[in-house]
Enzyme design. Structure first.
Site, short mmCIF file in Angstrom:
data_model
loop_
_atom_site.label_atom_id
_atom_site.label_comp_id
_atom_site.label_asym_id
_atom_site.label_seq_id
_atom_site.Cartn_x
_atom_site.Cartn_y
_atom_site.Cartn_z
N ILE A 135 0.91 -1.15 0.00
CA ILE A 135 0.00 0.00 0.00
C ILE A 135 0.95 1.20 0.00
O ILE A 135 1.54 1.52 1.02
CB ILE A 135 -0.92 0.01 1.24
N PRO A 136 1.14 1.84 -1.16
CA PRO A 136 2.23 2.81 -1.33
C PRO A 136 1.96 4.18 -0.71
O PRO A 136 1.84 5.19 -1.39
CB PRO A 136 2.36 2.90 -2.85
N CYS A 137 1.92 4.22 0.62
CA CYS A 137 1.63 5.46 1.33
C CYS A 137 2.70 6.53 1.10
O CYS A 137 2.44 7.71 1.32
CB CYS A 137 1.41 5.21 2.81
N HIS A 138 3.87 6.12 0.61
CA HIS A 138 4.91 7.11 0.29
C HIS A 138 4.48 8.01 -0.86
O HIS A 138 5.05 9.08 -1.04
CB HIS A 138 6.25 6.41 -0.01
#
Length: 168
Positions: A135-138
């Site tokens: 989950i690419p929260c970056h």
């Protein structure tokens, strides 16, 4: 009772840990300097889990390719986050739709998760993201374009910037 599995493994960016049920991934760590750091971060999630490097062969290859700069998508990786709140699940799902190399704001994320007035709650969903990279929260940034918390606060903003640079 659900069986859970885990593995600690090395990537080009450092050591990572993964935990999964038969349904999908439940937890991942950000890259760490030492395998023990991953074990500490996963904590009680691995207490009753079975060590199983073979369970994670596909995702481990993808993560290594990702950290080597190759084109990789994690959008099709099954995840098991049913114990999270509906808003967090919606925010995490929306986050997974952000294309590699692009960013979106917390406001956008809140809108996609069903509550345009909740950018702070969207930020909290990202802060509680237990599947970093998957989950690419970056890829989620402040409305002014600045980077905000990552990896349990602000201490890993350098990694957030490196991931964004890696993605192009």
């Amino acid at each position: 009772m659900t069986t859970t599995y885990y593995d600690i493994f090395e990537t080009p960016a450092g050591w990572m840990g993964l935990v999964a049920s038969d349904k999908g991934l439940q937890r991942s760590t950000l890259p760490q300097a030492f395998p023990e750091d991953c074990i500490d971060q996963l904590g009680s999630a691995i207490t009753d889990a079975t060590p199983s490097p073979t369970h994670f062969e596909g995702i481990k290859k993808k993560l290594s390719r990702y950290f080597s700069g190759e084109e990789v998508s994690f959008a099709d990786e099954p995840i098991d986050v049913d114990d999270a709140s509906p808003f967090h699940q919606a925010a995490w799902h929306a986050c997974r739709t952000i294309p590699k190399g692009e960013t979106r704001t917390y406001k956008w994320l809140a809108e996609q998760a069903g509550n345009a007035l909740a950018p702070r709650a969207a930020g909290q969903a990202m802060a509680r993201n237990r599947l970093a990279i998957i989950i690419p929260c970056h890829r989620v940034i402040a409305s002014d374009g600045s980077l905000r918390g990552f990896g349990k606060g602000r201490e890993r903003l350098d990694l957030k910037q490196r991931l964004l640079n890696l993605e192009g």
